[in-house]
Design an enzyme around this catalytic site. Structure first.
Site, PDB file in Angstrom:
ATOM      1  CB  SER A 543       0.946   5.208  -1.798  1.00 40.75           C
ATOM      2  OG  SER A 543      -0.312   5.181  -1.253  1.00 40.75           O
ATOM      3  CG  ASP A 628      -0.511  12.114   1.497  1.00 39.95           C
ATOM      4  OD1 ASP A 628      -1.399  11.922   1.135  1.00 39.95           O
ATOM      5  OD2 ASP A 628       0.594  11.492   1.107  1.00 39.95           O
ATOM      6  CG  HIS A 663      -1.080  10.317  -1.917  1.00 42.14           C
ATOM      7  ND1 HIS A 663      -0.364   9.582  -0.733  1.00 42.14           N
ATOM      8  CD2 HIS A 663      -1.225   9.262  -2.794  1.00 42.14           C
ATOM      9  CE1 HIS A 663      -0.429   8.463  -0.846  1.00 42.14           C
ATOM     10  NE2 HIS A 663      -0.820   7.938  -2.025  1.00 42.14           N
TER      11      HIS A 663
END
Length: 693
Positions: A543, A628, A663
């Site tokens: 991320s 995501d 995610h």
């Protein structure tokens, strides 16, 4: 060796080449040409075809590691006690816990009434809910004050769009109402029939608070609050005292909290203090006071209290003043005790104050680097504090601490099967020096017996964003790396909050590049001290940590042998300009608003996607999730395509997109372990450690 086989394979298997469709993006008189902007259109068959082609290429290039992947999976699974039980916590007459069963990927939530010897009641079995779905995630899990109704929500796509259900725990029948498009926060009123939940907008931001009456259609629900500012997601919760429901609005650096008498759930929320740019505060309740942790005129935060009857700021009184050398991370209130969580010198501490006598006690920890956080403490009228402790060598340990006697009881330490001996491993807290002279902490762990001769393979990770401190936690899975001679290190770079709030502020906005240069300085320090060498150094991050990977790879591609970037946030400027995406308006207080040229220019100067160049890059594995909602799949896809076009080396570049997840990757514990085995196999293979292991 597997690397040799891989090199031969690379000459035979041709990677996908993404089509170029130049898109001109212009702002502040600056023109950017994005050849892969078209990948944002998920309805375009070419997009899915490209992702599938990359997956097929990745599978082909990693085929020679399949035996290694299986071995890694088997040995990591063999360390896990598959049939296991969490430590029960008490709430009123009930003991709640969860358990796992061998062969099942998800948790089973249970309780017992009156005693741990009572019959077990299964509340919710995630395995049943997950059946038939490639992905499953439990969001809300909130039991009514009378313990008769469970509100829970599920996501079966990875998109973080949850559907809310209500379960009668007496009959185990669902109520008829089903509420779609909710976020995962939920709070019950004390009448046991009124609930509060948040709805999400088109960009997956929780922006509305609704009040629901049990047994009625959600179309009749009352809109209690609508937040118009995209930068302020909303959350709802209850105080431990069960006296109040809190509506919390929090951007990156600004807060606002409203409260409602939980005994009057159809009443109106009242404002504690209106949002003021740059001022954060959080609220706890005890008797006639709200306790408020705030950074107003207190960069490291201070603790205030104010009467519930008149909570306006002019009535705030100081309980714990600001200190330059101590970060007040938060507080927790019980009937007769105030628990204070602090961070000093990079390490967490707990201080417990008796609210009647004022006497204080500290809970100390001996290891050089560790992670500490509060456990399940739903009871207000108790002298027992549950907290969790772990370190790079100590498995997760659940403690009950008697706040009256100061006695600490270990309730459970996660069992590592196969005879784990912590004395065979060593952790340390090191300090590198950044280019501006700042000392950067590094947590490091290794198997005893290694020699600092520059020959050790080393895996380093970091994050450095949102004021999130990277936890130095135990991982039984990492033993598969440590036992193969790999040293593991965490760079506690600026942008996190390890060394206090200023540490965070020194790694954001127009100082964001400190995050990247700190990471590079840590790598150079570890090499200079003989821990490793650049041709033995692997790095990984996800991320915002994926942004870190892309940035340092652009700055110093020669410093790293290989990079693993999970769901990497790499197209910084384009994404944050697009207010239809979650990583946009909410993020302006973290990265800056690129509609202002000073931020646009600075962000563009480090954005990994915008700074890909025709040069040699390390071996690279990129992980993405099609669903995501935080880092859209097209960021890693576009980055892969551009790197493939421009890089001048013959190193491996792989993109692996999970077509059924978001995610966090795969959801079930077995599928998650397979994904990790894949990543570890890539690391070991590229480091030349895959053959015969």
């Amino acid at each position: 060796m597997m690397n040799k086989n891989n090199n031969i394979l690379r000459d035979i298997v041709v990677p996908p080449v993404a089509e170029k469709q130049p898109e001109v993006l212009e702002l502040h008189g600056d023109r950017r040409i994005d050849n892969y902007f078209w990948m944002r259109d998920r309805d375009n068959p070419k997009v899915i075809d490209y992702l599938k082609a990359e997956n097929a290429y990745t599978a082909e290039m990693m085929q020679h590691t399949e035996a290694l992947q299986s071995k890694l999976y088997d040995e990591m699974l063999a360390r896990i006690k598959e049939t296991d039980l969490s430590v029960p916590y008490r709430k009123d007459e009930y003991y709640y816990y969860s358990r796992t069963e061998e062969g099942k990927g998800y948790r089973i939530y249970c309780r017992k009434k009156g005693s741990l010897d009572a019959p077990e009641e299964i509340i919710l079995d995630e395995n049943e809910l997950a059946a038939g779905h490639e992905f499953f995630d439990l969001g809300a899990f909130a039991i009514s004050p009378n313990h008769q109704i469970l509100a829970y929500s599920i996501d079966t796509s990875g998109s973080e769009q949850y559907t809310l259900f209500f379960l009668d725990l007496n009959t185990h029948q669902l109520y008829p109402e089903v509420i779609p498009e909710t976020y995962f926060s939920f709070a019950w009123g004390n009448d046991n029939k009124t609930g509060f939940y948040t709805k999400i907008d088109a960009a997956n931001r929780p922006y509305q608070l609704f009040r629901h009456t049990l047994g009625t259609s959600f179309t009749e629900d009352v809109l209690v609050y609508h937040e118009l500012d995209d930068a302020f997601p909303i959350y709802v919760t209850e105080t431990r005292s069960q006296a109040y429901i809190l509506l919390m609005l929090h951007s990156s650096i600004t807060s606002e909290v409203h409260y409602l008498d939980a005994n009057n759930p159809t009443g109106d929320f009242q404002l504690i203090h209106p949002r003021t740019q740059g001022i954060e505060y959080s609220v706890e309740h005890h008797s006639n006071y709200f306790y408020i942790v705030t950074n107003e005129d207190a960069v490291n935060f201070k603790l205030m209290k104010t009467p519930v009857a008149s909570p306006a700021k002019e009535n705030w009184q100081t309980v714990i003043p600001h200190r330059d050398d101590v970060l007040l991370s938060g507080v927790s209130l019980f009937s007769n005790h105030l628990v204070i969580y602090e961070r000093t010198g990079g390490l967490e501490t707990i201080r417990v104050q008796n609210l009647t006598t004022g006497e204080e006690n500290n809970i100390f920890f001996p290891e050089p680097t560790y992670e500490l956080y509060e456990g399940s403490n739903p009871e207000f009228n108790t002298n027992i504090l549950r907290f969790n402790y772990t370190s790079l060598v100590t498995p997760l340990s659940v403690f009950d601490y008697n706040m009256e006697t100061t006695q600490r009881e270990l309730k459970k330490q996660t069992e590592v099967l196969g005879g784990y001996d912590k004395t065979q491993y060593q952790s340390e807290w090191l300090m590198a020096t950044a280019e501006d002279g700042t000392k950067i902490p590094i947590s490091i762990v290794y198997k005893r017996g290694i020699v600092k001769d520059g020959e050790n393979p080393l895996l380093m990770t970091g994050y450095g964003a949102y004021g999130m401190s990277y936890p130095a936690t135990f991982s039984g899975n990492k033993l598969s790396l440590l036992d193969r001679g790999i040293v593991f290190a965490i760079a506690h770079i600026r942008g996190g909050e390890e060394m206090g709030r200023k540490w965070y502020e020194a790694g954001k906005f127009l100082q964001k590049k400190n995050t990247f240069t700190d990471f590079i300085a840590c790598a150079e320090y570890l090499i200079a001290q003989g821990w490793t060498a650049s041709d033995r150094l692997a790095i990984t991050g996800g991320s915002a940590g994926g942004l870190l990977m892309g940035a340092v790879m652009n700055l110093r591609p020669d410093l790293f042998k290989l990079v693993v970037a999970q769901v990497p946030f790499v197209d910084v400027v384009t994404t944050i300009l697009d207010t239809s995406l979650p990583l946009s308006a909410m993020e302006w207080e973290e990265w800056g608003n690129p509609n202002e040229q000073v931020y646009y220019d600075y962000m563009k100067s480090y954005s990994p996607y915008d700074n890909v160049e025709a040069k040699d890059y390390p071996d690279l594995l990129i992980i993405a999730g099609l669903n995501d909602s935080r880092v859209k799949y097209w960021e890693p896809a576009k980055w892969t395509a551009k790197l493939r076009q421009l890089k001048t080396d013959n190193n491996i570049l792989l993109l692996k997109t999970n077509m059924d997840a978001g995610h966090g990757g795969a959801s079930g514990r077995y599928d998650s372990l397979r994904e990790l085995a894949f990543e570890y196999a890539f690391i070991l293979d590229r480091l030349g450690l895959g053959s015969g292991e």
